[in-house]
Design a protein around this motif. Sequence first.
Motif, PDB file in Angstrom:
ATOM      1  N   ASN A   3      33.635  30.841  45.320  1.00  0.00           N
ATOM      2  CA  ASN A   3      33.434  31.396  43.981  1.00  0.00           C
ATOM      3  C   ASN A   3      31.949  31.665  43.737  1.00  0.00           C
ATOM      4  O   ASN A   3      31.097  30.879  44.161  1.00  0.00           O
ATOM      5  N   TYR A  29      38.358  35.528  37.655  1.00  0.00           N
ATOM      6  CA  TYR A  29      37.229  34.787  37.109  1.00  0.00           C
ATOM      7  C   TYR A  29      37.283  34.787  35.578  1.00  0.00           C
ATOM      8  O   TYR A  29      37.996  35.570  34.959  1.00  0.00           O
ATOM      9  N   ALA A 123      32.676  31.060  39.432  1.00  0.00           N
ATOM     10  CA  ALA A 123      33.862  31.876  39.125  1.00  0.00           C
ATOM     11  C   ALA A 123      33.754  32.495  37.732  1.00  0.00           C
ATOM     12  O   ALA A 123      34.659  32.412  36.912  1.00  0.00           O
TER      13      ALA A 123
END
Length: 225
Positions: A3, A29, A123
């Motif tokens: 991420n 995300y 993320a």
Amino acid sequence: MKNIVVAIDGYSSCGKSTIAKELARHAGYTYVDTGAMYRAVALYLLQNNHPMDSDNLTELLQGIHITFSLQPDGSQHTMLNGEDVEHLIRTLEVGNMASQISPIRQVRQYLVAQQQAMGKQKAIVMDGRDIGTVVFPDAELKLFLTASPQVRAKRRYDELKAKGENPIMEDVLADINDRDYRDSHRAESPLRQAEDAIVVDNSYMTREEQMEHIIHLFTERCATI
Ligand code: DC
């Protein structure tokens, strides 16, 4: 895949939020619209008749709680002290006030700290003016979006019309030029391109072309870390 943090900066009305939202959806995300946070603070000050230069600004800010609420249609609404203010913060008046309060150091410190906390787990796709330079200088992917003032004014005009407002094109263009000037000339975190940001000029790109380009940049970046 690891991420990452995606920082998207650029001038007002150059489509940052549309791109950021779409990229966040694509990647799974969280999306954070930091402009909405400055707008929410502006709305609070307007609603409560607080002057911008209040002596007790720091104290006032402690009473402002901004959160985002995910709607059933997948959109995100800005909540100010528990109240849905998504529509109220999108007017020209609040936009202008947001531009005036955003140079104030206490306001920036208060919001930047919240933004940094939101990105701790990565993320995240965050858009604004200082994301790649101040909020996340170590973001793995930094994009700097730009488009000509005329193209942006036309987009903003269409947006306001669609919301039932009755804008005048010359005013919208003047407003964009004023905001560009204020955003890039303020002493506190002026809008500027981070050295390692990738510039995307979308004046003459369709939304699809732009997304394809940005998703390609994102995938490429994720593959190299
Ligand atoms: O992107 P926007 O038009 O919703 O932003 C509203 C105002 O807030 C704009 O004048 C710039 C300011 N802003 C800022 O100073 N820093 C950010 N990270 C995001 C917005």
